[in-house]
Design an enzyme around this catalytic site. Structure first.
Site, short mmCIF file in Angstrom:
data_model
loop_
_atom_site.label_atom_id
_atom_site.label_comp_id
_atom_site.label_asym_id
_atom_site.label_seq_id
_atom_site.Cartn_x
_atom_site.Cartn_y
_atom_site.Cartn_z
N GLY A 99 0.81 -1.22 0.00
CA GLY A 99 0.00 0.00 0.00
C GLY A 99 0.84 1.26 0.00
O GLY A 99 0.37 2.33 0.39
N ARG A 100 2.07 1.14 -0.43
CA ARG A 100 3.01 2.28 -0.45
C ARG A 100 3.25 2.89 0.92
O ARG A 100 3.62 4.05 1.05
CB ARG A 100 2.56 3.37 -1.44
N LEU A 101 3.02 2.08 1.95
CA LEU A 101 3.31 2.56 3.30
C LEU A 101 4.75 2.18 3.64
O LEU A 101 5.03 1.44 4.58
CB LEU A 101 2.31 1.95 4.30
N HIS A 102 5.64 2.67 2.81
CA HIS A 102 7.05 2.29 2.94
C HIS A 102 7.64 2.82 4.24
O HIS A 102 7.21 3.84 4.76
CB HIS A 102 7.84 2.84 1.76
#
Ligand code: FMN
Length: 196
Positions: free
Chosen positions: A174-177
């Site tokens: 979820g691009r919650l890098h």
């Protein structure tokens, strides 16, 4: 890999690098290196990372090519490792300085003969007329050094990047890098997280 932010950044770098190597990441030692010229124009190219020297990231190159010219006028650089199979990126900012002559000569002695000849032949970054003419120059220099140990050219050697900031980036769903940043302070490291 679980990331321990309490660790020294070099310890974390070495752990990551070792993981990239043991998992067979192709060209794990390929590092993008950005420099800025005297007119503030950036450029970027790949070099091979050749180990930590005195807590600095080392690489070897021609001391008269474009990147070296840039470094001469501005020794601020940025470097980047991207290991896609690990979903990991390591960003480095810092300043560069030349390695000792001895370190450069020792490393040069380990290079394959053809690479050694290339270092003598190539005016790195300069215009050339053709690859055929360049190959002729290689052949001439090959003859000159036949049966001899090829010494390290004076215009060739290593640099080390003294980091002022190192960021470890872990790709997450979820691009919650996750971004873990080490910023150099006078005597140690300031640690903080960055939004993805
Ligand atoms: C995978 C890879 C590794 C490379 N490693 C080096 C290196 O260690 N040193 C080097 O001078 N050039 C290396 N090169 C070539 C550079 O990317 C670049 O073409 C060269 O250094 C000239 O750059 P400059 O004109 O900006 O100085 C490598 C290229 C690739 C694709």
């Amino acid at each position: 890999m679980s990331f321990d932010f309490k660790n020294d950044p070099f310890e974390n770098f070495l752990k990551s690098y070792q993981e990239a190597q043991t998992k067979g990441i192709p060209d794990a030692n390929a590092m993008a290196l950005s420099t800025v010229d005297e007119n503030h124009k950036p450029s970027v190219r790949t070099v091979l990372y050749k180990g930590l020297i005195n807590r600095g990231f080392s690489f070897y190159t021609n001391y008269e090519g474009r990147k070296a010219r840039d470094i001469k006028s501005n020794n601020n650089v940025a470097a980047l490792f991207f290991w896609s199979h690990l979903d990991r990126q390591i960003r480095i900012q810092g300043t560069v300085e030349k390695l000792s002559r001895e370190a450069s000569e020792n490393y040069f002695a380990t290079r394959p003969r053809l690479s050694q000849l290339g270092a003598w032949t190539s005016n790195q970054s300069e215009k050339i007329e053709s690859f055929e003419i360049f190959q002729k120059k290689i052949d001439e220099i090959d003859l000159r050094f036949q049966e001899k140990i090829i010494p390290c050219p004076p215009h060739w050697g290593g640099y080390r990047i003294e980091p002022s900031e190192i960021e470890f980036w872990f790709g997450k769903a979820g691009r919650l890098h996750e971004r873990y940043v080490y910023e150099k302070t006078g005597s140690g490291w300031n640690r903080f997280l960055r939004a993805p």
